[in-house]
Design an enzyme around this catalytic site. Structure first.
Site, PDB file in Angstrom:
ATOM      1  N   PRO A  62       0.833  -1.206   0.000  1.00 52.88           N
ATOM      2  CA  PRO A  62       0.000   0.000   0.000  1.00 52.88           C
ATOM      3  C   PRO A  62       0.863   1.249   0.000  1.00 52.88           C
ATOM      4  CG  PRO A  62       0.074  -0.962   2.186  1.00 52.88           C
ATOM      5  CD  PRO A  62       0.780  -1.920   1.285  1.00 52.88           C
ATOM      6  N   ARG A  97       0.437   1.030  -6.571  1.00 52.56           N
ATOM      7  CA  ARG A  97       0.130   2.465  -6.658  1.00 52.56           C
ATOM      8  C   ARG A  97       1.256   3.164  -7.416  1.00 52.56           C
ATOM      9  NH1 ARG A  97      -4.207   1.129  -5.813  1.00 52.56           N
ATOM     10  NH2 ARG A  97      -5.657   1.711  -4.136  1.00 52.56           N
ATOM     11  N   GLU A 116      -3.651   9.743 -12.742  1.00 55.00           N
ATOM     12  CA  GLU A 116      -4.507   8.937 -13.616  1.00 55.00           C
ATOM     13  C   GLU A 116      -5.813   9.674 -13.913  1.00 55.00           C
ATOM     14  OE1 GLU A 116      -2.868   4.673 -11.800  1.00 55.00           O
ATOM     15  OE2 GLU A 116      -4.864   5.402 -11.262  1.00 55.00           O
ATOM     16  N   HIS A 129      -4.813   0.977 -15.439  1.00 58.07           N
ATOM     17  CA  HIS A 129      -5.331   0.653 -14.105  1.00 58.07           C
ATOM     18  C   HIS A 129      -6.516  -0.321 -14.199  1.00 58.07           C
ATOM     19  CE1 HIS A 129      -5.436   2.347  -9.767  1.00 58.07           C
ATOM     20  NE2 HIS A 129      -5.870   1.098  -9.778  1.00 58.07           N
TER      21      HIS A 129
END
Length: 315
Positions: free
Chosen positions: A206, A234, A263, A282
Site C-alpha cells: 500500500p 500504486r 490517472e 489501471h
C-alpha cells in the site's frame, strides 16, 4: 435513507445491477462526480458510496446529514478518515476483492515482457510471417521464468497470491515486507538485497507516507541490467522520471505498469514514451468477478451499518 453513488461507472458500466443496494433506501447513481459537484450531490445523503471521489475534511464539514461512507475499493485514501471520525461518520471499505485478478494481471505483464505475445501477434497481423524466409523468426528475445528470482515488495494477500503463481512457474521467490511471514517457499529479505538480487521486482504494498517514490534512482541503480519492474499497486511508489531514465539508458530491461502517479496520465509523463515500458490503464482490479465481489461486500457493509454493527470499518 438517501444513498448516493458518486462515481459508479467503473464498478458497474452496465453489466451489474444496483438493485441489491436500492433495497436500503432511495438510490441515486452518478457515473462520475467532479470535485465541485460533491457537496451539492451529497447534501441530503445519509450514505455515500465512492470509488475515487475525494471526501476531504472541507467537503465533509458541508455534509452534516452524512452518516456512512462505503468505499467501493480497498484503498480509502480518498477519504479524510480522521475528519470523518470527528464528525461521527463511519467509513468502511472492501478488503480482498481483487486478490486473484490483480495477481493474474501481474503475470500478464510479466509474460508480455518475457514472451512478447502482443508484439508477435501484431507482426503476424502485418503479414510478416507470410513473408518470412523461415518457419519461425525472432523479433525480441523470449526468456523462461523457471529458475528466475522474483522479488515481491509487500507480502499481503496479493503478494502471496503472486508468489503462489510464481512457484508454479518454478521461480525462486523472495520478499520484503513490514512483517515476516511463515511461508516455506518464499524467503524474507531486506529491500536492498531484494532489488539487487532479483530478476523481476513486483510491487504489492500500500502507498504510505514513508514509501512515496521509494523506487527511485537509488534502488533502480542496483537492479540487474536484465531485470524487470512490475507495478500493479500504486503509481506514487515509483519516481517516474528516474524509472524512465533507467529504461531509456538500458539500466534495467523493462517495466510493466498498471498504475501511474496521476490517472489519467498527463501527456508529458516520461513513462509514456520510455523504452520497453508496457502500460495498462489501471485495469488489474477490473474483472467482472472482482467487481461483483465489490458490489456484494458493499451490500453487506450497508446492511451491517443499518443494523448498527458496521463491518470493515477503517476509522
Amino acid at each position: 435513507m438517501n444513498i448516493v453513488v458518486t462515481d459508479g461507472y467503473l464498478l458497474n458500466p452496465g453489466d451489474l445491477s444496483w438493485e441489491p443496494i436500492r433495497q436500503f433506501g432511495h438510490l441515486t447513481v452518478y457515473d462520475r462526480t467532479a470535485p465541485s459537484e460533491v457537496v451539492e450531490r451529497c447534501r441530503f445523503a445519509d450514505i455515500a458510496l465512492t470509488n475515487k471521489t475525494v471526501f476531504s475534511a472541507e467537503t465533509l464539514a458541508q455534509l452534516p446529514k452524512l452518516q456512512f461512507i462505503s468505499v467501493l475499493a480497498t484503498g480509502y485514501n480518498v477519504i479524510d478518515v480522521q475528519a470523518a471520525r470527528k464528525q461521527g461518520i463511519i467509513v468502511s471499505n472492501v478488503p480482498g476483492y481483487g486478490t486473484a485478478t490483480v495477481a493474474q494481471h501481474t503475470f500478464s505483464l510479466i509474460l508480455e515482457l518475457t514472451n512478447h505475445v502482443g508484439l508477435y501477434a501484431s507482426s503476424v497481423g502485418k503479414h510478416e510471417w507470410e513473408r518470412s524466409a523461415d518457419w519461425s523468426y525472432n523479433l525480441k528475445r523470449v526468456s523462461e521464468l523457471e529458475g528466475k528470482i522474483l522479488g515481491i515488495v509487500g507480502f499481503g494477500n496479493i503478494g502471496q497470491q503472486v508468489a503462489k503463481i510464481a512457484a508454479a512457474f518454478g521461480m525462486e521467490i523472495r520478499y520484503s515486507s513490514r512483517t515476516k511471514k511463515d511461508i516455506a517457499y518464499a524467503q524474507f529479505t531486506d529491500l536492498q538485497t531484494l532489488f539487487s538480487g532479483s530478476d523481476i521486482i513486483s510491487l504489492h504494498c500500500p502507498l504510505q507516507t514513508d514509501n512515496h517514490q521509494i523506487v527511485n534512482k537509488r534502488l533502480l541503480n542496483i537492479m540487474k541490467s536484465s531485470a524487470l519492474l512490475i507495478n500493479t499497486a500504486r503509481g506514487q511508489l515509483i519516481h517516474e522520471e528516474d524509472l524512465a531514465e533507467a529504461l531509456n539508458q538500458n539500466r534495467i530491461a523493462g517495466a510493466g505498469l498498471d498504475v501511474l502517479s496521476t490517472e489519467p496520465p498527463l501527456a508529458n509523463n516520461p513513462l509514456l514514451t520510455a523504452k520497453n515500458c508496457i502500460i495498462t490503464p489501471h485495469i488489474a482490479w477490473n474483472s467482472l468477478e472482482s467487481r461483483t465481489r465489490v458490489l456484494h461486500t458493499t451490500v453487506k457493509n450497508i446492511s451491517a451499518f443499518m443494523q448498527r454493527s458496521p463491518v470493515h470499518v477503517v476509522n
